[in-house]
Design an enzyme around this catalytic site. Structure first.
Site, PDB file in Angstrom:
ATOM      1  CG  ASP A  13      30.408  20.390  57.670  1.00 26.01           C
ATOM      2  OD1 ASP A  13      30.508  19.670  57.418  1.00 26.01           O
ATOM      3  OD2 ASP A  13      29.153  19.504  58.298  1.00 26.01           O
ATOM      4  CE  LYS A  16      36.296  24.200  58.195  1.00 24.88           C
ATOM      5  NZ  LYS A  16      35.101  23.402  58.926  1.00 24.88           N
ATOM      6  N   GLY A  40      35.758  15.636  57.137  1.00 27.01           N
ATOM      7  CA  GLY A  40      35.459  15.117  55.576  1.00 27.01           C
ATOM      8  C   GLY A  40      35.104  15.890  54.595  1.00 27.01           C
ATOM      9  CG  HIS A  41      37.753  17.865  52.283  1.00 27.74           C
ATOM     10  ND1 HIS A  41      38.964  17.582  51.754  1.00 27.74           N
ATOM     11  CD2 HIS A  41      39.246  17.474  53.407  1.00 27.74           C
ATOM     12  CE1 HIS A  41      40.364  17.391  51.909  1.00 27.74           C
ATOM     13  NE2 HIS A  41      39.706  17.588  53.160  1.00 27.74           N
ATOM     14  CD  GLN A 223      35.677  18.899  63.763  1.00 23.44           C
ATOM     15  OE1 GLN A 223      36.913  18.818  64.015  1.00 23.44           O
ATOM     16  NE2 GLN A 223      36.109  17.883  62.585  1.00 23.44           N
TER      17      GLN A 223
HETATM   18  P1  IMP Z   1      32.186  14.338  66.980  1.00 23.54           P
HETATM   19  O1  IMP Z   1      33.601  15.357  67.096  1.00 23.54           O
HETATM   20  O2  IMP Z   1      32.203  13.406  66.322  1.00 23.54           O
HETATM   21  O3  IMP Z   1      32.470  14.201  68.534  1.00 23.54           O
HETATM   22  O4  IMP Z   1      31.519  14.806  67.376  1.00 23.54           O
HETATM   23  C1  IMP Z   1      30.477  15.576  68.066  1.00 23.54           C
HETATM   24  C2  IMP Z   1      29.781  16.872  67.457  1.00 23.54           C
HETATM   25  O5  IMP Z   1      30.598  17.465  66.442  1.00 23.54           O
HETATM   26  C3  IMP Z   1      28.582  16.249  66.732  1.00 23.54           C
HETATM   27  O6  IMP Z   1      27.655  16.809  66.923  1.00 23.54           O
HETATM   28  C4  IMP Z   1      29.182  16.304  65.352  1.00 23.54           C
HETATM   29  O7  IMP Z   1      28.015  16.097  64.135  1.00 23.54           O
HETATM   30  C5  IMP Z   1      29.785  17.427  65.407  1.00 23.54           C
HETATM   31  N1  IMP Z   1      31.095  17.330  64.040  1.00 23.54           N
HETATM   32  C6  IMP Z   1      32.316  16.928  64.531  1.00 23.54           C
HETATM   33  N2  IMP Z   1      32.689  16.770  62.642  1.00 23.54           N
HETATM   34  C7  IMP Z   1      31.926  18.042  62.101  1.00 23.54           C
HETATM   35  C8  IMP Z   1      32.763  17.643  61.093  1.00 23.54           C
HETATM   36  O8  IMP Z   1      33.577  18.122  60.612  1.00 23.54           O
HETATM   37  N3  IMP Z   1      30.709  18.851  60.796  1.00 23.54           N
HETATM   38  C9  IMP Z   1      30.263  18.980  60.757  1.00 23.54           C
HETATM   39  N4  IMP Z   1      29.375  18.937  62.348  1.00 23.54           N
HETATM   40  C10 IMP Z   1      30.725  17.795  63.286  1.00 23.54           C
END
Ligand code: IMP
Length: 447
Positions: A13, A16, A40-41, A223
């Site tokens: 977040d 980017k 997501g954006h 991420q």
């Molecule tokens: P997952 O990617 O849904 O398996 O989540 C694993 C961890 O990554 C969790 O702490 C989520 O909140 C974090 N996470 C996954 N995608 C994002 C993102 O785009 N931004 C921030 N945190 C993320």
């Protein structure tokens, strides 16, 4: 022009998408290399807000080719509705969206399993529950479904039956839930596959051909570094390789073809989900953490969850610098810090009272670290109207320079608001020289 990777330097977040959008028209191609709808954006065009989870931010620059690479995992109904939404808004993707035939498919069963695992484990990760982890598990376990598998209905049915009626479905049934009917899941996946088919290609081959023909590529990370499967704060991580190195496997592009790496970080720290966050400000309503959350609109694009907020963590950022070797960094959301008389920076960690100079390997140790702080003067000036580096208050420039010195990378861009015009490229910086910036600005809300 060199191929450039844009990579998150914190817990995701970082903004980017806005940076990619800013630079995209300097490149022929924008390519995403990992993750899925956990990212997501949002982009607002003509008052219509588009929430994108699969499609890279380059979509909003006409003429730029967009690649969704083999390292990604895709939720087909969601992805198709993103494509429909963009086409309805007049953004033509027909000849410029390329989806890898090797990317993996997130079946509804995987999202179900993600939610179940989160509910039943003693180590809750706080995932986005989009099925990311289970889909990468299936990929590593060599039972995953790839985009190329969608075309052959019979083979697809066999593979889906193996998942739904085999050990993965059993985990769901054992918890009293229904993993769904393999035939119905096959029918839907096959139909979605047919709709996606015009965009499907061997993207590694295409990217390499385009690069050979002189086109430049912007590699878009999702991420952030501290969520990397290997290098992040395990197990509180996502299931893919988020660091710059991940792009080579996630796109089929040799490291020899990566010309530069731009790190993106906020002027402070945020994190969603569980796991250690050393500089967190858990100071409750009315506290600095809440002020940052409100001013930065720190609520997840994908899940709407409030993000945990804290001061800038220079140890984590230095770690990101070690892993990615940024040529320069972009510091986003500087304006969020405008009202504070003093700003803190976590410059070091104390583990059980002893200084350490690296990010700990275990979550247990990371949860015990206490940051050592440096306090710098705030600027108490609205920076949202700044358009040139010189417009920034001296204390804000000093803050950015201090961050750069602590990280060991030059701050090349700073963001002072969500609009395209609110990104300032530092004159004479590596990025300015490499890409002949600053860019002519055009408006559009991009946060
Ligand atoms: P997952 O990617 O849904 O398996 O989540 C694993 C961890 O990554 C969790 O702490 C989520 O909140 C974090 N996470 C996954 N995608 C994002 C993102 O785009 N931004 C921030 N945190 C993320």
């Amino acid at each position: 022009m060199a191929n450039l990777a844009v990579v998150g330097a914190q817990w995701g977040d970082e903004g980017k998408g806005k940076v990619v959008d800013l630079l995209a028209d300097r490149f022929g191609v924008v390519a995403r290399y990992q993750g899925g709808p956990n990212a997501g954006h949002t982009v607002t065009i003509d008052g219509v807000r588009h929430a994108l989870h699969h499609i890279p931010s380059g979509a909003f620059r006409p003429g730029v080719k967009i690649v969704v690479g083999n390292g990604t995992v895709l939720d087909l109904p969601k992805m198709l509705s993103e494509i429909d939404g963009l086409e309805a808004a007049g953004i033509d993707l027909s000849d410029r969206l390329f989806v890898s035939d090797r990317a993996h498919v997130i079946l509804p069963t995987m999202a179900q399993l993600d939610a179940l695992s989160e509910a039943s484990t003693d180590v809750r990760i706080g995932t986005t529950q989009k099925g990311i982890g289970p889909t990468y598990e299936a990929k590593a376990g060599r039972v995953g479904i790839r985009i190329a598998d969608l075309a052959d209905r019979e083979e697809l049915a066999r593979k889906i039956r193996r998942l739904v009626e085999g050990p993965i479905g059993k985990r769901i049934r054992d918890s009293g839930k229904d993993p769904g009917d393999a035939e119905a899941i096959t029918a839907r996946a096959h139909a979605d596959g047919q709709r996606l088919a015009p965009y499907v290609a061997d993207t590694a081959l295409l990217l390499n051909r385009w690069i050979d023909a002189g086109e430049s590529v912007l590699f878009e990370g999702a991420q952030g570094t501290l969520l990397d499967l290997d290098h992040g704060c395990y197990p509180y991580v996502t299931s893919s390789t988020t660091i710059a190195g991940g792009l080579c496997a996630g796109l089929g592009v040799s490291p020899r073809l990566v010309g530069g790496v731009l790190g993106v970080m906020k002027a402070y720290a945020t994190r969603v989900g569980e796991g250690p966050m050393p500089t967190e400000l858990a100071d409750g309503p009315g506290g600095i953490g809440q002020t940052i959350r409100d001013r930065g609109r720190e609520y997840g694009t994908t899940t709407g969850r409030p993000r945990r907020c804290g001061w800038f963590d220079a140890v984590a950022a230095r770690y990101a610098q070690t892993l990615n070797r940024f040529d320069g960094v972009c510091v986003t959301l500087l304006d969020v810090l405008d009202p504070f008389p003093e700003i803190r920076i976590g410059t070091g960690y104390l583990l059980d009272g002893r200084p350490i100079d690296a990010f700990p390997a275990t979550a247990a140790a990371a949860a015990r670290v206490e940051p050592s702080w440096e306090t710098v003067p705030g600027w108490r000036t609205d920076t949202t109207g700044a358009r040139r580096w010189e417009d920034l208050p001296a204390a804000a420039r000093a803050y950015l320079d201090r961050l750069g010195a602590l990280i060991g990378a030059e701050v090349a861009v700073v963001g002072v608001g969500p609009d395209r015009t609110q990104s300032i490229v530092r004159p004479g910086s590596w990025l300015a020289r490499a890409f002949d910036l600053p860019l002519p600005a055009s408006p559009g809300d991009l946060r």
